[in-house]
Scaffold this motif. Structure first.
Motif, PDB file in Angstrom:
ATOM      1  N   ASP A 148      -7.436   3.597  -4.721  1.00  0.00           N
ATOM      2  CA  ASP A 148      -8.671   3.958  -4.033  1.00  0.00           C
ATOM      3  C   ASP A 148      -8.581   5.455  -3.794  1.00  0.00           C
ATOM      4  OD1 ASP A 148     -10.713   4.514  -2.239  1.00  0.00           O
ATOM      5  OD2 ASP A 148     -10.530   2.594  -1.222  1.00  0.00           O
ATOM      6  N   THR A 170      -4.964   6.146  -1.666  1.00  0.00           N
ATOM      7  CA  THR A 170      -4.062   5.017  -1.504  1.00  0.00           C
ATOM      8  C   THR A 170      -3.955   4.233  -2.808  1.00  0.00           C
ATOM      9  OG1 THR A 170      -4.596   4.826   0.844  1.00  0.00           O
ATOM     10  CG2 THR A 170      -3.608   2.901  -0.195  1.00  0.00           C
ATOM     11  N   SER A 204       0.843  -1.192   0.000  1.00  0.00           N
ATOM     12  CA  SER A 204       0.000   0.000   0.000  1.00  0.00           C
ATOM     13  C   SER A 204       0.878   1.242   0.000  1.00  0.00           C
ATOM     14  CB  SER A 204      -0.902   0.026   1.239  1.00  0.00           C
ATOM     15  OG  SER A 204      -1.758  -1.090   1.273  1.00  0.00           O
ATOM     16  N   ALA A 254       0.092   5.081   0.897  1.00  0.00           N
ATOM     17  CA  ALA A 254      -0.859   6.081   1.378  1.00  0.00           C
ATOM     18  C   ALA A 254      -0.280   7.465   1.150  1.00  0.00           C
ATOM     19  CB  ALA A 254      -1.146   5.864   2.858  1.00  0.00           C
ATOM     20  N   LYS A 268      -9.479   7.015  -0.471  1.00  0.00           N
ATOM     21  CA  LYS A 268      -8.511   6.825   0.608  1.00  0.00           C
ATOM     22  C   LYS A 268      -7.135   7.373   0.253  1.00  0.00           C
ATOM     23  CE  LYS A 268     -10.675   2.624   2.452  1.00  0.00           C
ATOM     24  NZ  LYS A 268     -10.466   1.195   2.805  1.00  0.00           N
TER      25      LYS A 268
END
Length: 125
Positions: free
Chosen positions: A73, A78, A21, A23, A76
Motif C-alpha cells: 500500500d 506499508t 506488516s 511499515a 501507507k
C-alpha cells in the motif's frame, strides 16, 4: 533515516493464517525493492518474497508459493505478507528488508541495506 517496523507475528495452529506488516519511513516507495526474509536459530536468513514498488512485480520462494501473498500500500508506505495454510516449518523470525531498485537486483540478505527488527511467527502442529 530509513526505518522499517514489522508487526503481525504470533502463535497460530497449522493450517491457520497470519498477516505481517512492514511499515516504512524515511523513504518513498516509488523505487524500492521490499523483501520478506525469515531465519531460524543457527540457520541463514532466507528470502521468502519480494515486491518491486516500481511495477508491483513479485517473487516467492518455492516453499511458500500458493500460500503466501505479498502486497504493498504505497499510500501507507506499508508492505504486507499474507500467510495462509501455515505449516510448523514456517516457524521463524520474519524480517522485512528494503533497498533501492527492483527485486531482481538482489538475491542475498547481505545485499539489502535496510532491515526491520523482526517479528516471531510460531506455527504449532
Amino acid at each position: 533515516e530509513v526505518h522499517l517496523v514489522e508487526s503481525g507475528g504470533g502463535l497460530v495452529q497449522a493450517g491457520g493464517s497470519l498477516r505481517l506488516s512492514c511499515a516504512a519511513s524515511g523513504f518513498g516507495f516509488d523505487d524500492y525493492a521490499i523483501a520478506w526474509f525469515r531465519q531460524a536459530p543457527g540457520k541463514e536468513r532466507e528470502v521468502v518474497s519480494c515486491i518491486s514498488s516500481e511495477d508491483d512485480s513479485t517473487t516467492y520462494a518455492d516453499s511458500v508459493k500458493g500460500r503466501f501473498t505479498i502486497s504493498s500500500d504505497n499510500a501507507k508506505n506499508t508492505v504486507y505478507l499474507q500467510m495462509n495454510s501455515l505449516k510448523p516449518e514456517d516457524t521463524d523470525v520474519y524480517y522485512c528488508a528494503a533497498d533501492v531498485g527492483m527485486c531482481d537486483y538482489y538475491s542475498e540478505a547481505y545485499e539489502y541495506d535496510y532491515w526491520g527488527q523482526g517479528t516471531q511467527v510460531t506455527v504449532s502442529s
